[in-house]
Design an enzyme around this catalytic site. Structure first.
Site, short mmCIF file in Angstrom:
data_model
loop_
_atom_site.label_atom_id
_atom_site.label_comp_id
_atom_site.label_asym_id
_atom_site.label_seq_id
_atom_site.Cartn_x
_atom_site.Cartn_y
_atom_site.Cartn_z
CD GLU A 220 -3.98 -2.64 7.21
OE1 GLU A 220 -2.83 -2.89 6.87
OE2 GLU A 220 -4.55 -1.57 6.92
CB SER B 69 4.47 -1.88 12.46
OG SER B 69 4.00 -0.56 12.71
CG ASN C 134 -1.72 1.27 1.35
OD1 ASN C 134 -1.83 2.02 0.38
ND2 ASN C 134 -2.28 1.53 2.52
CD1 TRP C 135 4.02 1.23 -2.48
CD2 TRP C 135 3.83 2.01 -4.57
NE1 TRP C 135 4.87 0.51 -3.27
CE2 TRP C 135 4.77 0.96 -4.56
CE3 TRP C 135 3.54 2.63 -5.79
CZ2 TRP C 135 5.43 0.54 -5.72
CZ3 TRP C 135 4.19 2.21 -6.94
CH2 TRP C 135 5.13 1.17 -6.90
CE LYS C 136 0.22 3.57 4.71
NZ LYS C 136 -0.11 3.67 6.09
CD GLU D 291 -3.18 5.43 6.49
OE1 GLU D 291 -3.07 5.52 5.25
OE2 GLU D 291 -2.30 4.91 7.21
N GLY E 37 4.66 1.19 5.08
CA GLY E 37 6.03 1.73 5.10
C GLY E 37 7.07 0.84 4.44
N GLY F 133 1.78 2.06 10.91
CA GLY F 133 2.75 3.15 10.81
C GLY F 133 3.38 3.55 12.13
CG HIS G 83 -6.15 1.77 4.73
ND1 HIS G 83 -5.71 2.73 5.61
CD2 HIS G 83 -5.14 0.88 4.60
CE1 HIS G 83 -4.46 2.42 5.98
NE2 HIS G 83 -4.09 1.30 5.39
C1 PEP Z 1 -1.07 0.14 5.89
O1 PEP Z 1 -0.97 1.22 5.37
O2 PEP Z 1 -2.05 -0.57 5.62
C2 PEP Z 1 -0.05 -0.32 6.81
C3 PEP Z 1 -0.18 -1.49 7.38
O3 PEP Z 1 1.00 0.53 7.04
P1 PEP Z 1 2.38 0.16 7.81
O4 PEP Z 1 2.91 -1.11 7.21
O5 PEP Z 1 3.28 1.33 7.53
O6 PEP Z 1 2.07 0.00 9.26
#
Ligand code: PEP
Length: 275
Positions: free
Chosen positions: A187, A232, A27-29, A115, A254, A193, A113
């Site tokens: 998640e 993470s 997931n490049w956001k 976010e 990330g 993050g 998601h």
């Molecule tokens: C995500 O954006 O879905 C995610 C799990 O981010 P990260 O790996 O940075 O925690």
């Protein structure tokens, strides 16, 4: 390339056991211009022998999707989007439709998601429409669910997961075949993050809960659905999650942004699987 690569095996008890193909989803956001996306792919493909033992999905920003489509297909990777609206077209300034995503070769789409829920006020009713629209258009939704820190501390994880799951799937004609199309991502919001992942066993237990809830809709469905962990994930910890029986891969933010770290995740999963 087949979407899931799932095969049924008959166990000693005569019951069909489904081999769920592992998945690694980037997931490049809101990162990466088109140039940066192309550079990532060049480096990633240099560092990696893409193997079909693990299905790789790149959820890129909208602007990079069309550029990536042919390259990913040629190399056996799947293209994903990070969001979509649920209608085909209309006066919805700034939105993108399932048809538009399909046109550029998108196969997967992240829905719900945390976010999106947190910064864009997405709630169950909208998420439900998006899941239904994705399926209606032959896109594979990756539905994200997870509790926040407050809910976790209040011991509400199970309740929140159940509400989010049923909220997103309510009214859907949930047939067993959907198990090959819908992907679930557990998640925990407090792990995204933050550098503080969940413990593998805890994430495995929540994935087990999700699968047992899905059994209420259909056994075939529950056994086929792939359940990912996200929050993470790094090369050092990914196998804590993929080693869990109920976890079929990872959704990664990330650590998916740099080609070497994303390649290291794939390598760790392949090594774990002896591939
Ligand atoms: C995500 O954006 O879905 C995610 C799990 O981010 P990260 O790996 O940075 O925690």
């Amino acid at each position: 390339m087949k979407v899931t690569g799932q095969k049924a095996k008959t166990g000693k008890d005569g019951a069909d056991r489904v081999m769920r193909k592992k998945m690694l989803v980037a997931n490049w956001k809101m990162y990466k211009t088109r140039v940066e996306a192309a550079e990532f792919m060049q480096h990633f493909l240099q560092e990696t022998v893409v193997q079909h033992a693990v299905e790789i999905v790149i959820c890129a920003p909208f602007t990079a999707l069309a550029d990536l489509a042919a390259l990913l297909e040629k190399n056996g990777l799947q293209l994903g989007a990070q969001n979509m609206y649920w209608l085909d077209e209309g006066a919805f300034t700034g939105e993108i439709s399932p048809l538009m995503l399909k046109e550029v070769g998108v196969k997967y789409v992240l829905i719900g998601h945390s976010e999106r829920r947190r910064y864009f006020d997405e709630e169950e009713a909208l998420i439900r429409k998006k899941v239904a629209a994705a399926l209606a258009h032959g896109l594979n939704p990756i539905l994200c669910v997870g509790e926040n820190e407050e809910q976790r501390n209040a011991g509400q994880t199970e309740k929140v997961i159940q509400e989010q799951l049923w909220g997103a799937l309510a009214g859907l004609d949930v047939k067993n075949e959907l198990g090959e199309k819908i992907v679930l991502a557990y998640e925990p919001v407090w792990a995204i993050g933050t550098g503080t992942p969940a413990r593998g066993e805890d994430a495995g237990a929540v994935a087990g809960l999700i699968r047992s809830l899905l059994r209420e809709k259909g056994r075939g469905l529950a056994e086929k659905v792939r359940i990912l962990y996200g929050g993470s994930v790094q090369a050092e910890n990914i196998t804590d999650f993929t080693a869990q029986n109920e976890i079929d891969g990872a959704l990664v933010g990330g650590s998916s942004l740099k080609a070497p770290s994303f390649a290291a995740l794939l390598k760790a999963v392949l090594e774990e699987r002896g591939a």
